[in-house]
Design a protein around this motif. Structure first.
Motif, PDB file in Angstrom:
ATOM      1  N   ALA A 138       4.430  -9.438   4.299  1.00 25.79           N
ATOM      2  CA  ALA A 138       5.377  -9.144   3.202  1.00 25.79           C
ATOM      3  C   ALA A 138       4.794  -8.079   2.284  1.00 25.79           C
ATOM      4  N   ARG A 139       3.501  -8.203   1.985  1.00 25.34           N
ATOM      5  CA  ARG A 139       2.847  -7.248   1.093  1.00 25.34           C
ATOM      6  C   ARG A 139       2.854  -5.843   1.698  1.00 25.34           C
ATOM      7  N   ALA A 140       2.744  -5.793   3.025  1.00 23.62           N
ATOM      8  CA  ALA A 140       2.707  -4.481   3.680  1.00 23.62           C
ATOM      9  C   ALA A 140       4.098  -3.854   3.775  1.00 23.62           C
ATOM     10  N   ILE A 141       5.126  -4.668   3.999  1.00 17.89           N
ATOM     11  CA  ILE A 141       6.457  -4.071   4.191  1.00 17.89           C
ATOM     12  C   ILE A 141       7.185  -3.810   2.883  1.00 17.89           C
ATOM     13  N   VAL A 142       6.683  -4.420   1.784  1.00 17.74           N
ATOM     14  CA  VAL A 142       7.390  -4.269   0.510  1.00 17.74           C
ATOM     15  C   VAL A 142       7.399  -2.804   0.053  1.00 17.74           C
ATOM     16  N   ASN A 143       6.408  -2.051   0.496  1.00 11.90           N
ATOM     17  CA  ASN A 143       6.337  -0.630   0.114  1.00 11.90           C
ATOM     18  C   ASN A 143       7.173   0.262   1.026  1.00 11.90           C
ATOM     19  N   SER A 144       7.893  -0.326   1.965  1.00 11.01           N
ATOM     20  CA  SER A 144       8.664   0.425   2.967  1.00 11.01           C
ATOM     21  C   SER A 144       7.880   1.604   3.545  1.00 11.01           C
ATOM     22  N   PRO A 145       6.738   1.328   4.172  1.00  3.44           N
ATOM     23  CA  PRO A 145       5.956   2.427   4.735  1.00  3.44           C
ATOM     24  C   PRO A 145       6.660   3.030   5.945  1.00  3.44           C
ATOM     25  N   LYS A 146       6.268   4.253   6.275  1.00  5.54           N
ATOM     26  CA  LYS A 146       6.829   4.865   7.485  1.00  5.54           C
ATOM     27  C   LYS A 146       6.253   4.179   8.720  1.00  5.54           C
ATOM     28  N   VAL A 147       4.987   3.796   8.600  1.00  4.52           N
ATOM     29  CA  VAL A 147       4.306   3.175   9.739  1.00  4.52           C
ATOM     30  C   VAL A 147       3.556   1.937   9.262  1.00  4.52           C
ATOM     31  N   LEU A 148       3.665   0.870  10.032  1.00  2.10           N
ATOM     32  CA  LEU A 148       2.877  -0.320   9.745  1.00  2.10           C
ATOM     33  C   LEU A 148       1.826  -0.463  10.842  1.00  2.10           C
ATOM     34  N   LEU A 149       0.574  -0.556  10.421  1.00  2.00           N
ATOM     35  CA  LEU A 149      -0.523  -0.702  11.376  1.00  2.00           C
ATOM     36  C   LEU A 149      -0.945  -2.164  11.346  1.00  2.00           C
ATOM     37  N   LEU A 150      -1.051  -2.782  12.497  1.00  2.00           N
ATOM     38  CA  LEU A 150      -1.397  -4.205  12.535  1.00  2.00           C
ATOM     39  C   LEU A 150      -2.590  -4.406  13.456  1.00  2.00           C
ATOM     40  N   ASP A 151      -3.704  -4.893  12.873  1.00  2.00           N
ATOM     41  CA  ASP A 151      -4.931  -5.060  13.652  1.00  2.00           C
ATOM     42  C   ASP A 151      -5.139  -6.533  13.985  1.00  2.00           C
ATOM     43  N   GLU A 152      -4.792  -6.923  15.182  1.00  2.00           N
ATOM     44  CA  GLU A 152      -4.887  -8.322  15.637  1.00  2.00           C
ATOM     45  C   GLU A 152      -4.392  -9.268  14.545  1.00  2.00           C
ATOM     46  N   TYR A 195      -4.395   6.415   0.629  1.00  2.00           N
ATOM     47  CA  TYR A 195      -3.234   6.204  -0.245  1.00  2.00           C
ATOM     48  C   TYR A 195      -2.265   7.385  -0.251  1.00  2.00           C
ATOM     49  N   GLU A 196      -2.676   8.505   0.324  1.00  2.00           N
ATOM     50  CA  GLU A 196      -1.754   9.647   0.424  1.00  2.00           C
ATOM     51  C   GLU A 196      -0.936   9.599   1.715  1.00  2.00           C
ATOM     52  N   ARG A 197      -1.210   8.612   2.549  1.00  2.00           N
ATOM     53  CA  ARG A 197      -0.466   8.488   3.811  1.00  2.00           C
ATOM     54  C   ARG A 197       0.552   7.367   3.656  1.00  2.00           C
ATOM     55  N   ASP A 198       1.720   7.595   4.188  1.00  2.00           N
ATOM     56  CA  ASP A 198       2.768   6.596   4.032  1.00  2.00           C
ATOM     57  C   ASP A 198       2.644   5.520   5.111  1.00  2.00           C
ATOM     58  N   VAL A 199       1.476   4.877   5.147  1.00  2.00           N
ATOM     59  CA  VAL A 199       1.243   3.811   6.126  1.00  2.00           C
ATOM     60  C   VAL A 199       0.628   2.604   5.421  1.00  2.00           C
ATOM     61  N   ASN A 200       0.831   1.420   5.966  1.00  2.00           N
ATOM     62  CA  ASN A 200       0.190   0.220   5.457  1.00  2.00           C
ATOM     63  C   ASN A 200      -0.435  -0.525   6.611  1.00  2.00           C
ATOM     64  N   THR A 201      -1.499  -1.278   6.288  1.00  2.00           N
ATOM     65  CA  THR A 201      -2.215  -1.988   7.350  1.00  2.00           C
ATOM     66  C   THR A 201      -2.203  -3.491   7.098  1.00  2.00           C
TER      67      THR A 201
END
Ligand code: ATP
Length: 361
Positions: free
Chosen positions: A146-160, A74-80
């Motif tokens: 949508a849930r992942a991008i709503v936080n405007s993360p710096k990086v979006l990680l997508l696993d398959e 949660y301290e990293r500006d990324v979402n998965t």
């Protein structure tokens, strides 16, 4: 372009077995990078380390110039985004998407605006009151995005993320995701074992094998100029020939095949520089780069063989030819311009342009 994510000498071992074996990679800001490779090659483990769910055994992870190796997820500006969606079943869609924003104590008004915008981006306006069980697989995955991008993360990680969808929907979602990524300008790191998906969506692809990155490049480069047998074989279909290096001159390599026939292929000097004259060397030719003829062909890159079979695959014809050496070669021709079969002819000749034969390791 500046780096958004840097992986420096990353190793991850489980019980002394390296799942990720000294990876170095850089993902640029706003880039769509895909980690591509077969099951078990370490893609998910790499992604989980970037997310912070897994700690590297050694090495360093930089996010936007800051070392995040010791920071919690949660301290990293990324979402998965995961393959199995991981939506909260007891919450409606609005609350599923708003969850992260509520935790961050964003105002009610702003939450409403952001959720509406996110739903709009994934083309599911009006779904706020529904529950996950009332959605199709494709819709669930859109909500997860949508849930992942709503936080405007710096990086979006997508696993398959599209793995559970049927082929048609997967293709549609590939375009939508790519479009979304361009529109938002968020850095995407995407994991898949589907080479076609990687070629369609990525700015660059990192091909992984046994915990290592074998090659990083733009899709075209990975396809047209594979560096290793693994990459040539894993990406699309190819014909791999083994021979012996006879001579080399600049980018040209003269190779002797089993039947004593000498052929020419081309590649960067760097790749063949450590192969000595008389040593084994391999090269690959894509099936669509091979030409066929019943007539004798002049030139050096010509091999003789016999027709074995032809398969019609939609827009192309796939012809299998058995060469004099006994090995089989696959040739792909557009259905509209396929060499007609002449069954009374005993031999066929295959030939290619020097630059279409690529030396591989
Ligand atoms: P897939 O496409 O099947 O998900 P992958 O490329 O994502 O494969 P990983 O899940 O990263 O591969 O796994 C890489 C290797 O590490 C595998 O051999 C796997 O068994 C092993 N591994 C992964 N997680 C653990 C764990 N928690 N404990 C022990 N071994 C693990």
């Amino acid at each position: 372009m500046e780096a958004m994510v840097q992986l420096v000498d990353i190793v991850k071992s489980f019980k002394n077995q390296a799942a990720v074996d000294n990876i170095n990679a850089e993902v640029k800001k706003g880039e769509f990078l895909t980690l591509l490779g077969p099951s078990g090659c370490g893609k998910t483990t790499t992604l989980r380390m970037i997310a912070g769910f897994e700690e590297p055994t050694s090495g360093k992870i930089m996010l936007d110039g800051t070392d995040v190796s010791n920071k919690s997820p949660y301290e990293r500006d990324v979402n998965t985004v995961f393959q199995n969606y991981a939506l909260f079943p007891h919450m409606n869609i609005f609350n599923n998407i708003a969850f992260g924003l509520k935790i961050r104590k964003v105002s009610k008004k702003e939450i409403k605006e952001k959720v509406t915008r996110a739903l709009n981006l994934v083309q599911l306006e009006g779904f706020e009151e529904r529950f996950p069980s009332q959605l199709s697989g494709g819709q669930k995955q859109r909500i997860a995005i949508a849930r992942a991008i709503v936080n405007s993360p710096k990086v979006l990680l997508l696993d398959e993320p599209l793995g559970a969808l049927d082929l048609k929907l997967r293709k549609q979602m590939q375009f939508e995701l790519k479009h979304l990524q361009r529109k938002l300008g968020i850095t995407f790191i995407y994991v898949t074992h589907d080479q076609e998906e990687a070629l369609t969506m990525s700015d660059r692809i990192a091909v992984m094998n046994k915990g290592k990155i074998e090659q990083v490049g733009v899709p075209d480069e990975i396809y047209e100029r594979p560096k290793t047998k693994f990459v040539a074989d894993f990406i699309g279909e190819t014909n791999i020939f083994e021979g012996v290096l006879k001579s080399r001159e600049g980018q040209k390599a003269e190779i002797e095949l089993k039947g004593k026939k000498v052929v020419n292929v081309v590649d960067d000097e760097e790749k063949i520089s450590d192969i000595k004259i008389g040593e084994p060397i391999a090269f690959a030719i894509r099936p669509e780069r091979i030409n066929v003829s019943y007539e004798e062909v002049d030139g050096i890159n010509v091999l003789k063989g016999k027709f074995k079979e032809r398969i019609f695959v939609g827009s192309i014809n796939k012809t299998v030819i058995t060469l004099e050496s006994g090995r089989e070669v696959i040739v792909n021709e557009p259905a509209a311009s396929t060499l007609p079969l002449e069954m009374d002819k005993e031999y066929m000749h295959i030939y290619w342009q020097m630059q279409d034969g690529v030396v591989i390791k």
